[in-house]
Design a protein around this motif. Structure first.
Motif, short mmCIF file in Angstrom:
data_model
loop_
_atom_site.label_atom_id
_atom_site.label_comp_id
_atom_site.label_asym_id
_atom_site.label_seq_id
_atom_site.Cartn_x
_atom_site.Cartn_y
_atom_site.Cartn_z
N PHE B 62 41.94 1.23 4.25
CA PHE B 62 43.11 2.10 4.08
C PHE B 62 43.06 2.91 2.80
O PHE B 62 43.75 3.90 2.67
CB PHE B 62 44.41 1.28 4.20
N ARG B 63 42.21 2.49 1.86
CA ARG B 63 42.00 3.34 0.70
C ARG B 63 40.85 4.30 0.94
O ARG B 63 40.75 5.34 0.30
CB ARG B 63 41.71 2.50 -0.55
N LEU B 67 44.37 10.02 4.14
CA LEU B 67 45.67 9.76 4.76
C LEU B 67 45.86 10.56 6.05
O LEU B 67 46.40 10.07 7.03
CB LEU B 67 46.79 10.07 3.76
N GLN B 70 44.26 8.83 8.83
CA GLN B 70 45.07 7.68 9.24
C GLN B 70 46.25 8.11 10.11
O GLN B 70 46.53 7.51 11.14
CB GLN B 70 45.59 6.93 8.02
N CYS B 98 49.20 2.93 4.13
CA CYS B 98 48.30 3.53 3.15
C CYS B 98 48.77 3.21 1.74
O CYS B 98 47.98 2.76 0.89
CB CYS B 98 48.23 5.03 3.35
#
Lengths: 223, 224
Positions: B62-63, B67, B70, B98
């Motif tokens: 998630f890093r 974004l 995602q 996130c």
């Protein structure tokens, strides 16, 4: 549907991978522009007159406070339209990301300059260097080395933000993934695929930065 | 005068409803992201091997994913596995997951910076392991994580504009629609930008106040 979807997604890989070069061109273009501007801003912020400092503070506040997407729209549709200029989305992406990055990089470099002992400047002046010479030959060579970890971080941020330039249709990774997805309807696998490509680029970039940091380190001058 | 009427009758109502949508995106995402981030940060330090590996992988992905990727995964990708989310839900879930990953890194770093003796002292006073984490370690760690996590909240305000990309029409989206309809890109996006600047400045001010407010006398960290 999930079963063979990833195979179809993988067939789009060569087309998506061509976007790697566009992504990297945007990222490195923006980082280079940000470095040149950021360096000037940082030196101005530390050594400038109060009015200059306030101006730079305002610049940094502006570019750090407005979302990338809004700035992209403002520049591409607003400012270019008002100036009657025609620039490709690719160039606009580099300029906008570069301006934002310059605000962040100025703070990275400013922090690095501030972390040097005051004696460095005094010693340089004492051996007869002018202010400018002292900054260029004594302060910056040390400060820029200290700024490398910060840059490494800035690279990962700009790399991920570059996906947003898809909003203008720059033919980078995200845009290409979207093209393939529109044709094959394999959104799920394609976005995972493009995410992994971004992760690989992040990993390679931070590794390269760590190597550069080691390479330019001055022996016996560890902090 | 026409300009003024245009601003009052067309621009202001649309941007206000957009701003309201932005706030409805930011606040729940901030709360969920922070809560989840603290939990993940604690698990990364005190979890068993399995949990550590699990949350470590979560943070890595998630890093690592942009974004926008995602958000697209939640909104356009999940229907392929039979899960349908509204644009609003996709955006809130995307933002929360996130920012939790980023918060967890700050919390983890803060927990690691707390001296080992704090845990030992708590245990010798009769705290259980979990009790010591929640009553002794975390109250100190969260204060130290505050500057970093505060920055992450500021990022969240700015990144909330990406919700427009998954057709959740918030401030940026309303601005885009208005600007396209009246062909006034410059003016509208200047106003939209100013509203974001205002939100970011207010949040920065508030977070600084909060930092001072929760500071424990004698435990201050030196500001630069």
């Amino acid at each position: 549907m999930i079963g063979n979807g990833w195979k179809e997604a993988l067939e789009g890989l060569p087309y998506i991978l061509q976007g790697t070069w566009v992504t990297l061109a945007v990222v490195f273009g923006a980082l280079a522009l940000g470095l040149v501007l950021g360096l000037v801003l940082a030196v101005g912020h530390v050594y400038g007159k109060p009015a200059v400092r306030r101006g730079i503070g305002l610049y940094v506040w502006f570019f750090r406070g407005i979302p990338l997407l809004v700035l992209l729209f403002l520049f591409y549709f607003g400012i270019l339209g008002a100036l009657k200029l025609e620039l490709s989305p690719f160039v606009v992406a580099i300029i906008v990301l570069g301006l934002i990055s310059s605000a962040y990089q100025s703070q990275i470099i400013r922090g690095a300059i501030k972390s040097l002992p005051e004696g460095q400047m005094k010693a340089a002046r004492a051996i007869g260097m002018s202010d400018r010479q002292a900054i260029v030959f004594t302060i910056l060579p040390q400060a820029l080395r200290l700024a490398i970890p910060g840059w490494s971080n800035e690279y990962t941020v700009i790399l991920k933000d570059s996906a947003v330039t898809y909003a203008l249709g720059v033919a980078e990774l995200m845009t290409r993934a979207h093209h393939v997805a529109a044709r094959t309807y394999q959104h799920f696998w394609l976005y995972i695929l493009v995410g992994i490509i971004f992760m690989v680029l992040t990993f390679c970039g931070t590794r390269a930065m760590a190597m550069i940091e080691k390479k330019v380190a001055i022996k016996g001058y560890s902090r | 005068m026409d300009e003024f009427l245009f601003l009052r009758q067309e621009v202001a109502p649309a941007l206000m409803s957009g701003l309201w949508m932005s706030i409805r995106l930011i606040l729940p995402s901030a709360v969920c992201g922070l809560a989840l981030g603290v939990l993940v940060g604690v698990l990364r330090i005190y979890g068993n091997h399995f949990l550590k590996a699990l949350v470590g992988t979560y943070v890595l992905f998630f890093r690592g994913f942009p974004l926008l990727v995602q958000l697209y995964l939640w909104y356009f990708g999940l229907p392929h596995v039979g899960i349908y989310l509204s644009p609003y839900m996709a955006a809130v879930i995307g933002f929360s997951l996130c920012s939790a990953a980023y918060h967890s890194e700050y919390v983890r770093g803060a927990i690691l910076s707390i001296k080992k003796g704090q845990m030992m002292a708590a245990k010798s006073l009769g705290f259980s392991h979990t009790g010591a984490i929640f009553y002794i370690i975390l109250p100190q760690a969260i204060r130290r994580a505050l500057p970093g996590s505060g920055n992450e909240l500021i990022y969240l305000i700015k990144y909330s504009s990406l919700a427009y990309m998954v057709t959740c029409i918030e401030l940026t989206g309303e601005g885009k629609i208005l600007a396209s309809a009246y062909f006034k890109y410059m003016e509208i996006f200047m106003i939209v930008g100013a509203i974001y600047l205002l939100m970011v400045s207010l949040a920065t001010w508030g977070l600084n106040r909060l930092e001072d407010f929760v500071a424990v006398p004698g435990f201050e960290r030196i500001h630069d």
